[in-house]
Design an enzyme around this catalytic site. Sequence first.
Site, PDB file in Angstrom:
ATOM      1  N   LYS A 149     -33.159   9.136 -43.302  1.00 30.66           N
ATOM      2  CA  LYS A 149     -31.815   9.674 -43.548  1.00 30.66           C
ATOM      3  C   LYS A 149     -30.772   8.837 -42.795  1.00 30.66           C
ATOM      4  O   LYS A 149     -29.694   8.545 -43.324  1.00 30.66           O
ATOM      5  CB  LYS A 149     -31.745  11.131 -43.105  1.00 30.66           C
ATOM      6  CG  LYS A 149     -30.486  11.824 -43.586  1.00 30.66           C
ATOM      7  CD  LYS A 149     -30.582  13.334 -43.492  1.00 30.66           C
ATOM      8  CE  LYS A 149     -29.278  13.934 -44.001  1.00 30.66           C
ATOM      9  NZ  LYS A 149     -29.331  15.396 -44.098  1.00 30.66           N
ATOM     10  N   ASP A 150     -31.119   8.433 -41.573  1.00 28.99           N
ATOM     11  CA  ASP A 150     -30.185   7.602 -40.803  1.00 28.99           C
ATOM     12  C   ASP A 150     -29.931   6.264 -41.493  1.00 28.99           C
ATOM     13  O   ASP A 150     -28.834   5.722 -41.424  1.00 28.99           O
ATOM     14  CB  ASP A 150     -30.725   7.360 -39.390  1.00 28.99           C
ATOM     15  CG  ASP A 150     -30.432   8.542 -38.467  1.00 28.99           C
ATOM     16  OD1 ASP A 150     -29.643   9.420 -38.879  1.00 28.99           O
ATOM     17  OD2 ASP A 150     -30.973   8.581 -37.349  1.00 28.99           O
ATOM     18  N   GLU A 201      -4.375  -0.891 -29.762  1.00 28.98           N
ATOM     19  CA  GLU A 201      -5.229  -0.756 -30.933  1.00 28.98           C
ATOM     20  C   GLU A 201      -5.173   0.677 -31.450  1.00 28.98           C
ATOM     21  O   GLU A 201      -4.899   1.610 -30.690  1.00 28.98           O
ATOM     22  CB  GLU A 201      -6.663  -1.107 -30.537  1.00 28.98           C
ATOM     23  CG  GLU A 201      -6.836  -2.552 -30.132  1.00 28.98           C
ATOM     24  CD  GLU A 201      -7.015  -3.437 -31.333  1.00 28.98           C
ATOM     25  OE1 GLU A 201      -5.986  -3.791 -31.944  1.00 28.98           O
ATOM     26  OE2 GLU A 201      -8.153  -3.767 -31.672  1.00 28.98           O
ATOM     27  N   SER A 213     -31.745  18.440 -30.849  1.00 31.58           N
ATOM     28  CA  SER A 213     -30.415  18.464 -31.462  1.00 31.58           C
ATOM     29  C   SER A 213     -29.953  19.875 -31.763  1.00 31.58           C
ATOM     30  O   SER A 213     -30.764  20.758 -32.049  1.00 31.58           O
ATOM     31  CB  SER A 213     -30.445  17.678 -32.773  1.00 31.58           C
ATOM     32  OG  SER A 213     -30.690  16.331 -32.530  1.00 31.58           O
ATOM     33  N   HIS A 247     -33.097  14.931 -25.669  1.00 32.37           N
ATOM     34  CA  HIS A 247     -34.482  15.208 -26.053  1.00 32.37           C
ATOM     35  C   HIS A 247     -35.111  16.360 -25.277  1.00 32.37           C
ATOM     36  O   HIS A 247     -36.183  16.827 -25.635  1.00 32.37           O
ATOM     37  CB  HIS A 247     -35.324  13.923 -25.942  1.00 32.37           C
ATOM     38  CG  HIS A 247     -35.139  13.029 -27.125  1.00 32.37           C
ATOM     39  ND1 HIS A 247     -36.151  12.259 -27.653  1.00 32.37           N
ATOM     40  CD2 HIS A 247     -34.058  12.783 -27.898  1.00 32.37           C
ATOM     41  CE1 HIS A 247     -35.698  11.589 -28.699  1.00 32.37           C
ATOM     42  NE2 HIS A 247     -34.423  11.877 -28.856  1.00 32.37           N
TER      43      HIS A 247
HETATM   44  C1  HEM Z   1     -19.022  -1.713 -26.140  1.00 27.79           C
HETATM   45  C2  HEM Z   1     -19.153  -2.840 -26.757  1.00 27.79           C
HETATM   46  C3  HEM Z   1     -17.997  -3.795 -27.011  1.00 27.79           C
HETATM   47  C4  HEM Z   1     -16.745  -3.523 -27.505  1.00 27.79           C
HETATM   48  C5  HEM Z   1     -16.180  -2.160 -27.922  1.00 27.79           C
HETATM   49  C6  HEM Z   1     -16.025  -4.796 -27.563  1.00 27.79           C
HETATM   50  C7  HEM Z   1     -14.704  -4.960 -27.997  1.00 27.79           C
HETATM   51  C8  HEM Z   1     -14.017  -6.158 -28.086  1.00 27.79           C
HETATM   52  C9  HEM Z   1     -12.710  -6.335 -28.645  1.00 27.79           C
HETATM   53  C10 HEM Z   1     -11.821  -5.226 -29.212  1.00 27.79           C
HETATM   54  C11 HEM Z   1     -12.401  -7.669 -28.586  1.00 27.79           C
HETATM   55  C12 HEM Z   1     -11.142  -8.365 -29.121  1.00 27.79           C
HETATM   56  C13 HEM Z   1     -11.448  -8.867 -30.502  1.00 27.79           C
HETATM   57  C14 HEM Z   1     -10.324  -9.692 -31.069  1.00 27.79           C
HETATM   58  O1  HEM Z   1      -9.294  -9.118 -31.457  1.00 27.79           O
HETATM   59  O2  HEM Z   1     -10.481 -10.906 -31.113  1.00 27.79           O
HETATM   60  C15 HEM Z   1     -13.498  -8.328 -27.953  1.00 27.79           C
HETATM   61  C16 HEM Z   1     -13.547  -9.693 -27.686  1.00 27.79           C
HETATM   62  C17 HEM Z   1     -14.606 -10.336 -27.061  1.00 27.79           C
HETATM   63  N1  HEM Z   1     -15.810  -9.771 -26.666  1.00 27.79           N
HETATM   64 FE1  HEM Z   1     -16.323  -7.813 -26.884  1.00 27.79          FE
HETATM   65  N2  HEM Z   1     -16.841  -5.793 -27.110  1.00 27.79           N
HETATM   66  C18 HEM Z   1     -18.057  -5.231 -26.752  1.00 27.79           C
HETATM   67  C19 HEM Z   1     -19.153  -5.910 -26.242  1.00 27.79           C
HETATM   68  C20 HEM Z   1     -19.169  -7.265 -25.859  1.00 27.79           C
HETATM   69  C21 HEM Z   1     -20.261  -7.927 -25.184  1.00 27.79           C
HETATM   70  C22 HEM Z   1     -21.567  -7.265 -24.775  1.00 27.79           C
HETATM   71  C23 HEM Z   1     -19.880  -9.239 -24.989  1.00 27.79           C
HETATM   72  C24 HEM Z   1     -20.639 -10.395 -24.332  1.00 27.79           C
HETATM   73  C25 HEM Z   1     -21.936 -10.471 -24.301  1.00 27.79           C
HETATM   74  C26 HEM Z   1     -18.573  -9.403 -25.558  1.00 27.79           C
HETATM   75  C27 HEM Z   1     -17.866 -10.595 -25.587  1.00 27.79           C
HETATM   76  C28 HEM Z   1     -16.587 -10.760 -26.100  1.00 27.79           C
HETATM   77  C29 HEM Z   1     -15.864 -12.017 -26.140  1.00 27.79           C
HETATM   78  C30 HEM Z   1     -16.371 -13.384 -25.638  1.00 27.79           C
HETATM   79  C31 HEM Z   1     -14.615 -11.755 -26.731  1.00 27.79           C
HETATM   80  C32 HEM Z   1     -13.460 -12.767 -26.968  1.00 27.79           C
HETATM   81  C33 HEM Z   1     -13.522 -13.411 -28.311  1.00 27.79           C
HETATM   82  C34 HEM Z   1     -12.643 -12.706 -29.324  1.00 27.79           C
HETATM   83  O3  HEM Z   1     -11.591 -12.208 -28.945  1.00 27.79           O
HETATM   84  O4  HEM Z   1     -13.007 -12.687 -30.491  1.00 27.79           O
HETATM   85  N3  HEM Z   1     -18.159  -8.185 -26.072  1.00 27.79           N
HETATM   86  N4  HEM Z   1     -14.484  -7.395 -27.657  1.00 27.79           N
END
Ligand code: HEM
Lengths: 254, 399
Positions: B238-239, B282, B214, B210
């Site tokens: 637009k977004d 992945e 942009s 900002h």
């Molecule tokens: C930048 C943001 C985030 C990304 C890119 C991300 C990515 C991921 C990925 C790739 C998995 C595996 C999914 C699967 O194959 O089951 C996962 C699982 C999980 N994430 Fe995140 N996550 C993010 C934010 C969060 C946040 C903020 C929390 C908690 C408040 C969280 C809690 C969990 C939990 C509990 C799992 C295990 C359950 C599962 O595998 O389905 N994640 N996350």
Amino acid sequence: MQNKIFKAIYVTILAAVSNLAMASSQLPPKQIEWSFDGIFGYFDKTAIQRGFKVYKEVCQTCHSLKYTSYLDLKKIGFSKDEIKAIASESQVDAAPNEEEVVKKRPAEITDMFVPAYPNEQAARSANNGALPPDLSLIVKARPDGANYLYSILTGYSNHPHANVVIDPGMYYNPYFANQQIAMPPPLSQGLVTYDNNESPSIEQMSKDLVHFLHWTAEPEMEARKLMGIKVLLYLIAFTAIFYIAKKRIWKNVK
Amino acid sequence: MSGKMGKIVEWIDYRLPIFSFLKHLGEYRTPKNLSYMWSFGSIAGIALVIQIITGLFLAMHYSPNADKAFQSVEYIMRNVNYGWLIRYIHAVGASMFFVAVYAHIARGMYYGSYKSPREMVWFMGIFIFLLMMATAFMGYVLPWGQMSFWGATVITSLFSAIPVIGETIVQWLWGGFAVGDATLNRFFVLHYLFPFVIVAVVIIHIIALHIHGSNNPTGVEVKTKKDTVPFHPYYTIKDFVGFGAFFLIFAYFVFYQPNYLGHPDNYIEANPMVTPEHIVPEWYFLPFYAMLRAIPDKLGGVMTMLASILILFLLPWLDSSKVKSGRYRPVFKVCFWIFIGNVMLLGYIGGKPPEGIYVILGQFSTFYYFTHFLLILPLLGKYEKTLEIPKSISDDYAK
Ligand code: HEM
């Protein structure tokens, strides 16, 4: 110098080709049309019920189904009394009594499916050292799982390909890795009796099993696909409305 | 505002300028010629919010314990109300987040958005990207399937390539002598924490943005007010069109192909005794994985992979062209698309076993990746004949 480069390229191409040939030694799964495929996919409940019958009478002796409970059977059309009867056929450990002795009790509807073996060692020693995997998630745990499962179940043959050597205690199955599997052919024509007119051929039983095991792998599938249609329709409308609004708002920008 | 309310507002704003901030948002102006490629920033933002919200609900039922993790995910899928929906949104959402961010980065590279005066915006973006990679990597470990376990083992072992202290670092990361319960626990804690760090860096990214506003498809800076429109309502609306299109693709995967972007092996519970045939990360890591494996030496591979991302920090200097936008750079344009094609090729190679032709191809592609940055961009900056750039954004827009 140039020769060397060409030789290197030649060798790598050769390696890649033979690599492909190796990989294809396991046949790609047969392709079947399933009721659960596609956007409008649904559970064929009668097929699932038949599949459950085959599982119960045939596969259960070796394979557990640990993420499914007896109560879940309600969702594929069994009544509570039927489920009670099914559950009580298996025995589970009861809570310890006053003398801390653990007795057996018949399973109740809230119990999970009772596994055939108490632990991995027991399962292995009963199967020549091989481990029959839990089947709850098998359809999701293999590429092209439904077709793969069908192919494994119908793929046994007594006539191994000439260059496949079958180890002792193994069975020829070209759809399995290395073309041999430790599971004896579990199905044979007429192995179970079906209530309706369906004939219990190996193909039919295998299809029914796939329906059943697909359901145990993703019991939410029908609800998911139904919700998906609504969500997609909503989003199409959402996008269209915002697109029109955008056009209007931007009309005066010169 | 007048009267009592006005006084209160003034009192607060003098001490904490939240009202000035809201005023800034209301008045913030943006070049009027932004294409839909400029939607990916806010799309990435919404993807981050979705990850945080769904993650929060997953964390209420998830158990970060090696004996229970897999089971607790299945519990979520089967017994928690709409648990399958929450988990699939989270799992697919991670992929969609990367799609948005990759598009966002590619946009920046094509239009020279990393050039003066937006270098700090670009740097913050790279930090976000690094944090995202760490977060997604640790998240993938949480369901404790075979790929979770073996992916974690392979990637954490890379640190052992560091001379002298490598082994110690790996054991410190693991919290033991192998990936296990302690590893899972700390990964869960960090996976929970990092997204909030990302939020913080995103805020800095936007503050930096900002300051000068942009970039735009012409690469010509804003000269007069006529070159701009207020962000609201022009770009909010637009977004939203962009969000709609993004959500459509997102929903298609969540409801109809929820496991397409994952690996079937991850539905097999982690087993330290059984190694999967091919350990693949992945899809969003595959280009970097390919570069890692292209170098036969472990340390060399790790350094190459690191360099492939860190080199983005040098981009403002490597690309010395006076013209920002690729639109007016005929040769750069071609090189840009070759570069994108090469990254995709790297991604393809990363998913293949490191044998035969893929080894040579991977090495060539890795070499080309760096050639683009270290040779092609500096040379283009010097010798490329650029087209005439428009006098102003309005000039171009009128055409
Ligand atoms: C930048 C943001 C985030 C990304 C890119 C991300 C990515 C991921 C990925 C790739 C998995 C595996 C999914 C699967 O194959 O089951 C996962 C699982 C999980 N994430 Fe995140 N996550 C993010 C934010 C969060 C946040 C903020 C929390 C908690 C408040 C969280 C809690 C969990 C939990 C509990 C799992 C295990 C359950 C599962 O595998 O389905 N994640 N996350």
